[in-house]
Design an enzyme around this catalytic site. Sequence first.
Site, PDB file in Angstrom:
ATOM      1  N   TYR A   1      -6.192  10.693  -8.531  1.00  0.00           N
ATOM      2  CA  TYR A   1      -5.677   9.379  -8.144  1.00  0.00           C
ATOM      3  C   TYR A   1      -6.304   8.268  -8.962  1.00  0.00           C
ATOM      4  CZ  TYR A   1      -3.789   5.704  -5.352  1.00  0.00           C
ATOM      5  OH  TYR A   1      -3.103   4.594  -4.959  1.00  0.00           O
TER       6      TYR A   1
ATOM      7  N   ARG B   1     -16.162  -6.010  -0.070  1.00  0.00           N
ATOM      8  CA  ARG B   1     -16.318  -4.570  -0.241  1.00  0.00           C
ATOM      9  C   ARG B   1     -16.194  -4.267  -1.717  1.00  0.00           C
ATOM     10  NH1 ARG B   1     -11.302  -2.038  -0.819  1.00  0.00           N
ATOM     11  NH2 ARG B   1     -12.261  -0.056  -0.307  1.00  0.00           N
TER      12      ARG B   1
ATOM     13  N   ASN C   1     -14.834  -1.524  -4.803  1.00  0.00           N
ATOM     14  CA  ASN C   1     -13.942  -0.448  -5.176  1.00  0.00           C
ATOM     15  C   ASN C   1     -14.327  -0.053  -6.598  1.00  0.00           C
ATOM     16  OD1 ASN C   1     -11.825   1.324  -4.987  1.00  0.00           O
ATOM     17  ND2 ASN C   1     -10.334  -0.144  -5.783  1.00  0.00           N
TER      18      ASN C   1
ATOM     19  N   HIS D   1       0.820  -1.214   0.000  1.00  0.00           N
ATOM     20  CA  HIS D   1       0.000   0.000   0.000  1.00  0.00           C
ATOM     21  C   HIS D   1       0.850   1.257   0.000  1.00  0.00           C
ATOM     22  CE1 HIS D   1      -3.403  -2.575   1.535  1.00  0.00           C
ATOM     23  NE2 HIS D   1      -3.889  -1.992   0.452  1.00  0.00           N
TER      24      HIS D   1
END
Lengths: 350, 343, 200
Positions: A319, A226, A228, A196
């Site tokens: 980003y 989850r 993204n 990360h």
Amino acid sequence: MTTDVIDFRDETFRDDFTFRNSPAGIRRFPFPFHEDRYMYAVNIEPHAPGQVGTAYEHPIDVDEHYVAEMHDRALVLERDPLRYQSLPHMTLAGWDLLELLMDAQATAYPAHFELHRDGDRWRWINRPLGIGDTFTFGDVSTLPYGPMEYITRQSQGDFCIVDQRDGNLWMDAGMVTTQADWSLDFDIGMNFMEWHGPVPLAHELGVFDRALKFLLNIRQGQPVRRLNWTMTINPRLDTSPEEYPHWGPDRTTVTPDNVGQKVHLRVELQSFWRLPRSNAIVFPIRCYLISLDELVTVPKWGRRLHRVLETLPDELAGYKGLTRYRQMTLDWLAAYDDGAPTSPGFFPDP
Amino acid sequence: MPAGGPAAAPAGAATAPAPVATPKVQAPKLAVTVTEVIDVTPMIKRFRFEPSDGAALPPFSGGAHVIVEMREGDVLRRNPYSLMSPPSQTSSYTISVRRDDQGRGGSRFLHRDVRPGHRLLISPPVNLFPIDWRARKHLLVAGGIGITPFLAQMDQHARADSAFELHLSVRERAQGAYLDELEARFGGRVHIYCDDRGERIPLDALLADQPLGTHLYVCGPAGMMEWILATARAAGWPDQSLHSERFLAPASGAPYEVTLAVAGKTIRVTEHQSMLDAIEAAGIDAPYMCRGGACGECETAVVACEGTILHNDHFLSADDKASGRKIMPCVSRFEGRSLVLQR
Amino acid sequence: MLVKGIKSRPVYAPLRPRPGDHHLIVANEEGALAIVDLAGAADLGFLARARIIYVPGGSAAAGHDTRLAGLGAAACDVMPANAPAIAALRDALATARMGTQVYTAGTEDFIGQVIQAALDAGMDLGAIGAEHRGSLERRVQCVHCKAITEHVTTQPATCIGCGRSLLVRDHYSRRIGAFQGVSIDAEEPGTRPPSEPVFA
């Protein structure tokens, strides 16, 4: 129990980009925004069987793009074998993953996959890919590839297996051919904080500590998931850094006329599973693509995406690589946003 | 330069970093029936569990344990026991329990009251003592009943053809569980030391003569483990090569009261109950995993404290313990005027 | 579009003696000074069990090799270049026992190779100490063609394999022993900024 019989599409994710979603494919798309703004924090939820007729229905989702995606994966691997790597100590975890994916696919899609187990002698049938293999579970000499490579060549999405040791998670095996812009070859062997590392917002580090603590305590039988999201120009699965000189220029080819065809919403459905025999954690990253032309056929999604992109902080847009074509996309989406209220939740209005 | 995307951040943490709400759902428990109880030694009994509904049990990794729920009248106990059966065997699980007459009653209950046919609930397996498969050699050191997790691990090592050695210390041969079976199956890789014959593990010599990449795993009485780990560190073995598991039995102590701020209740923790037991007995569903002070899952915020928290866990840092703002209710206790928890 | 402020490079620390029964100390160039400091903090027992392998360079005129030879280690081998030093280390590790410690100091590319050798031999990170001294030059792996370009001092750098102009990121792989280089002008070829000496 389901009797899903899937009509697999013949399409490409490169060159002529013939990928399209069928109308059913559009409606089951895992649209990631439950409200009209994208908030930075996203909840993890139990990866329990979800709504029928959506991408969440089955623990491992196989859809109409299965055959074409597996073909694209094979092309990527032929050109760049380093997209699949497994460090030597990860073979047991590979067997765990093989069991998980074979069992999940055969259980949810019996029309397409079968798994027959007789002690350690297993027979696996994959009709869509024309595969039928008998092998001994645990014996690598009885399969044409190592177990992780064998099964992930037959499962949609990328897969990372992380080894848990020393209070950390280590990315020690991966099949990564549909990934948004990171290199398995470079990152393999790194721990959670290291892989990360490139995340630019240093104040996120406290956040990573909490995420790591949570993942370390994931238990067998309790997967979590989850979502993204990002955006991609053209329905290209392989947006690896290795190939960046090839796909990067696509970002400069968006014009006001082609936004609907070229600009795609790209959603990753990520799940985390504790593997039984190895105690490792597998992290499937299942990628879904939809063009804006297709997306706006669901009026709620057209309105909502316009509002999400309009209010997205600039640094986040940067980003995610959206900056070059963000304004053109907003201008195009404006035609689909009449300001009417949208219902809460992800799913299309009935 | 790729202008970003979730570049090099496969968990997508770039865009959606941390879970805000984490699901505190307990894994569904497994209903099992005891199908065999064997006296292994005068102090040790072995119990075999088979699934009550006939479905297979999940496979597991050597070193894993299950939490066994035992109801004795009003008292509900949840104790961790290492699985000793072969991890790939899904028809049954086996545990060995040493009777502890000084304990809180779980082992006494199992020894005295549990017979074949008895039904229990167990958690799915959890492993806080896993094998490090990178190791070139696995040096296993056990004391007494600490042999149990190694039985499961050695089964995996035998299948994987790993290099390993077991050094097992017991009080006397007759008290040692499974010695004959171990020697029969693993031959020269098993070394047994009987206290009553004055035999001791030649620890310094053993540690000095291992190839690079050897990992040490130790499980046994607290004093033995501390001696072995301290000696290994002093000999230059890095922490990543040292693995240990010790279930801290929740300490007994003077009873006290705890106020649960969220539930709006004040509860009493009795002498032999853990704080977690008492919270659960009050009907509040608190998260837990190992119930032995090691995994961090039951960590609870302290809202207010007038008194002393008796930290008995291995999980919190020294700073966290000193701050008095966190507690591990599975093993820790309190003495003083009042303790208020965020539960 | 450059994403700035990416911080995922390794962090090094001053070398300190650790418990152990054999200490392999491998340094290059100005790393010698870190070894002198290490020896200063160590007892005679430590030095009696230590072997130094040293590759002069950098400010070598300062006679570092002589200084190291005078420290009282059990052995001190001066090597003519990095490659034979790493080879000597690998040989020593092939028969080493648990209790062996590795200490390395010098340029980042060199200590990266020492760490690789130690990990390849089965060592864990807790038995390896690394301190950076001297030049900031980097080894860079081109993510596109996988070639490794040595002694990179500029931003951007030119890939020795495919000739692309690469953004030298702070993202570092211990396994590869190099920083990641990514094409800086892929989206608009020819728009790369001029190279500046940044890692001197």
